[in-house]
Design an enzyme around this catalytic site. Structure first.
Site, PDB file in Angstrom:
ATOM      1  N   GLU A  26       0.852  -1.194   0.000  1.00 56.97           N
ATOM      2  CA  GLU A  26       0.000   0.000   0.000  1.00 56.97           C
ATOM      3  C   GLU A  26       0.882   1.238   0.000  1.00 56.97           C
ATOM      4  O   GLU A  26       1.741   1.395   0.879  1.00 56.97           O
ATOM      5  CB  GLU A  26      -0.931   0.047   1.211  1.00 56.97           C
ATOM      6  CG  GLU A  26      -1.853   1.271   1.162  1.00 56.97           C
ATOM      7  CD  GLU A  26      -2.577   1.579   2.462  1.00 56.97           C
ATOM      8  OE1 GLU A  26      -3.375   2.532   2.464  1.00 56.97           O
ATOM      9  OE2 GLU A  26      -2.335   0.886   3.470  1.00 56.97           O
ATOM     10  N   ASP A  29      -2.682  12.290  -2.650  1.00 57.76           N
ATOM     11  CA  ASP A  29      -2.849  13.712  -2.958  1.00 57.76           C
ATOM     12  C   ASP A  29      -3.177  13.844  -4.436  1.00 57.76           C
ATOM     13  O   ASP A  29      -2.451  13.311  -5.282  1.00 57.76           O
ATOM     14  CB  ASP A  29      -1.546  14.456  -2.642  1.00 57.76           C
ATOM     15  CG  ASP A  29      -1.713  15.970  -2.653  1.00 57.76           C
ATOM     16  OD1 ASP A  29      -2.448  16.485  -3.532  1.00 57.76           O
ATOM     17  OD2 ASP A  29      -1.098  16.634  -1.807  1.00 57.76           O
ATOM     18  N   ASP A  88     -11.482   9.808  -3.457  1.00 56.43           N
ATOM     19  CA  ASP A  88     -12.733  10.573  -3.438  1.00 56.43           C
ATOM     20  C   ASP A  88     -12.732  11.634  -4.527  1.00 56.43           C
ATOM     21  O   ASP A  88     -13.764  12.220  -4.830  1.00 56.43           O
ATOM     22  CB  ASP A  88     -12.893  11.277  -2.093  1.00 56.43           C
ATOM     23  CG  ASP A  88     -11.833  12.367  -1.921  1.00 56.43           C
ATOM     24  OD1 ASP A  88     -10.624  12.024  -1.945  1.00 56.43           O
ATOM     25  OD2 ASP A  88     -12.190  13.559  -1.822  1.00 56.43           O
TER      26      ASP A  88
END
Length: 219
Positions: free
Chosen positions: A47, A121, A157
């Site tokens: 990850e 980001d 998102d």
């Protein structure tokens, strides 16, 4: 620097599941994660920008037959995941403290089975494209590190970053989209992630943001 951070850094130095500068293993870990860190031959799942390691640790709880490595440069963040994994006896978890652009210094060709890019980001300005973790520059770095048919999972998102990434992957001759959705929690994939959420995913979801998800591989 606060006393709390100093204490966390000290504990990172002692914690076996943290691989970082100053430890002997840091210099020889490339190509040797299974042998030196996990002492097994299980598939490696990485990850990127793991933060406090909620997702890395969460996956490790469900998949004991896989090894999970969270990568982040912030030592005070990975301390959290490191200590939780140790307290729960999760030997299939490790954390690598380094900058993501240096990933190829610590993983060898075909060493990674799955790669997770979770809520990075977005770097929305056009001039910052090369800093996005799904930009061509980074995809070219990931490609040789992944095993044949290795999977990349991407969650965000940010609609702009998601659409940028999906279009980029769809246009590449060497990539194959396996699944994508603009509303992860209304998709067939939602249950296989076992409800595991990062800190940022929880914040965004509470604000009503739809979570986007893309699963692809290099052809």
């Amino acid at each position: 620097m606060s006393r709390r951070k100093l204490q966390r850094f000290k504990e990172n130095e002692a914690n076996r599941n943290v691989v970082q500068l100053g430890k002997e293993i840091f210099e020889v870990i490339k190509g040797n994660w299974n042998a030196l860190q996990f002492e097994n031959n299980n598939p490696i799942v990485v990850e990127l920008a793991c933060g406090r390691g909620e997702f890395t640790v969460g996956l490790a709880r469900h998949y004991h037959e896989k090894n999970f490595i969270g990568v982040d440069i912030k030592g005070s963040r990975i301390w959290k995941g490191s200590t939780i994994a140790i307290s729960e006896g999760l030997d299939n978890v490790a954390f690598l403290r380094t900058q993501i652009q240096l990933l190829e210094n610590y993983f060898s060709t075909n060493e990674i089975s799955e790669l997770w890019i979770t809520f990075p980001d977005p770097f929305p300005r056009e001039g910052d494209e090369k800093r996005r973790l799904t930009s061509p520059r980074f995809l070219e770095m990931y490609k040789p590190l992944l095993k044949k048919d290795g999977i990349i999972h991407f969650k965000t998102d940010n609609t702009g970053l998601f659409d940028y990434t999906l279009e980029l992957v769809e246009q590449r001759d060497d990539c194959e989209v396996i699944f994508h959705t603009h509303d992860f929690y209304e998709s067939p994939m939602k249950d296989i992630h076992h409800g595991i959420k990062t800190k940022y995913e929880t914040l965004f979801s509470e604000k009503g943001e739809k979570i986007k998800y893309l699963k692809f591989k290099f052809a």
